[in-house]
Enzyme design. Structure first.
Site, PDB file in Angstrom:
ATOM      1  N   GLY A  36       0.827  -1.105  -0.068  1.00  0.00           N
ATOM      2  CA  GLY A  36       0.168  -0.099  -0.133  1.00  0.00           C
ATOM      3  C   GLY A  36       0.890   1.206  -0.055  1.00  0.00           C
ATOM      4  N   HIS A  37       1.963   1.316   0.916  1.00  0.00           N
ATOM      5  CA  HIS A  37       2.832   2.531   0.862  1.00  0.00           C
ATOM      6  C   HIS A  37       3.776   2.599  -0.532  1.00  0.00           C
ATOM      7  CE1 HIS A  37       2.639   1.441   5.262  1.00  0.00           C
ATOM      8  NE2 HIS A  37       2.141   2.545   5.203  1.00  0.00           N
ATOM      9  N   GLY A 147      -3.144   7.509   1.074  1.00  0.00           N
ATOM     10  CA  GLY A 147      -4.083   6.433   0.584  1.00  0.00           C
ATOM     11  C   GLY A 147      -5.565   6.632   1.005  1.00  0.00           C
ATOM     12  N   SER A 185      -2.174  -3.338   5.738  1.00  0.00           N
ATOM     13  CA  SER A 185      -2.318  -2.384   6.644  1.00  0.00           C
ATOM     14  C   SER A 185      -1.081  -2.870   7.685  1.00  0.00           C
ATOM     15  CB  SER A 185      -3.583  -2.423   7.564  1.00  0.00           C
ATOM     16  OG  SER A 185      -3.237  -1.630   8.892  1.00  0.00           O
TER      17      SER A 185
HETATM   18  P1  AMP Z   1       0.620   4.569   7.850  1.00  0.00           P
HETATM   19  O1  AMP Z   1       1.744   4.323   7.795  1.00  0.00           O
HETATM   20  O2  AMP Z   1      -0.635   3.592   8.227  1.00  0.00           O
HETATM   21  O3  AMP Z   1       0.260   5.847   8.357  1.00  0.00           O
HETATM   22  O4  AMP Z   1      -0.032   4.993   6.346  1.00  0.00           O
HETATM   23  C1  AMP Z   1       0.817   5.920   5.443  1.00  0.00           C
HETATM   24  C2  AMP Z   1      -0.091   6.189   4.329  1.00  0.00           C
HETATM   25  O5  AMP Z   1      -0.042   4.898   3.474  1.00  0.00           O
HETATM   26  C3  AMP Z   1      -1.452   6.580   4.446  1.00  0.00           C
HETATM   27  O6  AMP Z   1      -1.907   7.807   3.448  1.00  0.00           O
HETATM   28  C4  AMP Z   1      -2.299   5.516   4.403  1.00  0.00           C
HETATM   29  O7  AMP Z   1      -3.590   5.905   3.584  1.00  0.00           O
HETATM   30  C5  AMP Z   1      -1.636   4.838   3.156  1.00  0.00           C
HETATM   31  N1  AMP Z   1      -2.003   3.389   3.123  1.00  0.00           N
HETATM   32  C6  AMP Z   1      -1.804   2.478   4.138  1.00  0.00           C
HETATM   33  N2  AMP Z   1      -2.412   1.275   3.783  1.00  0.00           N
HETATM   34  C7  AMP Z   1      -2.778   1.325   2.461  1.00  0.00           C
HETATM   35  C8  AMP Z   1      -3.287   0.569   1.364  1.00  0.00           C
HETATM   36  N3  AMP Z   1      -3.626  -0.620   1.830  1.00  0.00           N
HETATM   37  N4  AMP Z   1      -3.674   1.015   0.215  1.00  0.00           N
HETATM   38  C9  AMP Z   1      -3.221   2.393   0.093  1.00  0.00           C
HETATM   39  N5  AMP Z   1      -2.821   3.234   0.793  1.00  0.00           N
HETATM   40  C10 AMP Z   1      -2.330   2.894   2.128  1.00  0.00           C
END
Ligand code: AMP
Length: 280
Positions: A36-37, A147, A185
């Site tokens: 995702g990242h 995301g 996630s």
């Molecule tokens: P985080 O590290 O969980 O704070 O996420 C960092 C960024 O990655 C945020 O903009 C999230 O929305 C995005 N993100 C996390 N998981 C996903 C995913 N499965 N698909 C797309 N973007 C994601």
């Protein structure tokens, strides 16, 4: 690839890059990177000359009983992934650097923060908006990529940028999923094998909601009841919320006109998972 931990050094790097006429694309993360990242990094590489990613587990967005201490951290692995995704700079400040003694200035996107995750995580979005505002000031990016898995967060950041006249283009990217539908996630790391199987109920429920909508069921009550029964049939799942709401205001909708956001948060074991889908 450069690893920067110091705020002034990051600002000096960005000032220089901008002076050289380079555009900076920025992807804020809390690390424990997954595909995702990586999709955000790929987009950032396309949109900017220089790609900056932050890795910062932001203490002020966690409640006292939440998982700040246990949030998965693996900088070495993250740096290898960053390198493979052609990140130019990883910004990885310490919490004490970001929040010096006496810190007292916050950004509160008041109304959008009151819905969905904001109800069960008071103060969460204030913490998110504050850290993103700080990171924008430090990284000085023209483009920032978020995301849509965190749909509410994306909306809140766009609103903050508009309300505070920040000169940043906020770009949203679609949810990246495992083959079985589970939204990727960092918190999926908390799940054991049984919980991983149980976690599929989020996607199954969303797909059921989508199917009903596509079969012309527009009453939120009916959609929610069906989705709720799918999650409730899973013994390891505990619903935090399931909502049908307006895609811009996040207010609940009794009846869907053209479009709506289906959003849910469900606890599986010690992981609180969120997911969503847009109808229409
Ligand atoms: P985080 O590290 O969980 O704070 O996420 C960092 C960024 O990655 C945020 O903009 C999230 O929305 C995005 N993100 C996390 N998981 C996903 C995913 N499965 N698909 C797309 N973007 C994601």
């Amino acid at each position: 690839m450069k690893l920067i931990t110091d705020i002034e050094e990051m600002q000096a790097f960005s000032n220089h890059a901008r002076k050289m006429g380079k555009s900076i694309a920025f992807v804020p993360t809390m690390g424990c990177l997954h595909d995702g990242h990586a999709s955000l990094l790929k987009k950032g590489k396309e949109l900017g000359d220089i790609l900056v990613m932050s890795i910062f587990v932001n203490p002020i967005q966690f409640g006292p009983r939440e998982d700040y201490a246990s949030y998965p951290r693996d900088l070495k692995r993250d740096l290898a992934i960053a390198e493979a995704n052609k990140v130019d700079v990883v910004f990885n400040p310490a919490a004490e650097v970001m929040y010096a003694q006496g810190f007292q200035t916050y950004v509160d996107v008041a109304y959008l923060s009151k819905h969905l995750c904001g109800l069960s995580r008071p103060g969460y979005f204030k913490g998110v908006a504050t850290v993103v505002a700080k990171l924008f000031t430090i990284v000085k990016a023209q483009i920032a990529i978020f995301g849509e898995k965190d749909y509410q967060q994306h909306l809140i950041i766009k609103k903050m940028v508009k309300d505070l006249n920040m000169d940043v283009d906020v770009v949203g990217m679609p949810i990246v999923r495992e083959i079985n539908g589970l939204a990727m996630s960092s918190r999926n790391n908390y799940l054991n094998n049984d919980e991983r199987k149980a976690a599929l109920c989020l996607y199954t429920a969303l797909m059921k909601g989508k199917e009903l909508f596509e079969n012309d069921i527009k009453e939120s009550g009916i959609i929610l009841q069906e989705m709720r029964s799918i999650i409730e049939a899973e013994p390891l799942a505990v619903i935090d919320y399931i909502n049908v709401c307006d895609i811009n205001t996040l207010e609940d909708l009794d009846k869907i006109q053209d479009t709506a956001l289906l959003a849910l948060a469900v606890k599986i074991g010690k992981a609180r998972l969120i997911d969503n889908c847009i109808l229409g």
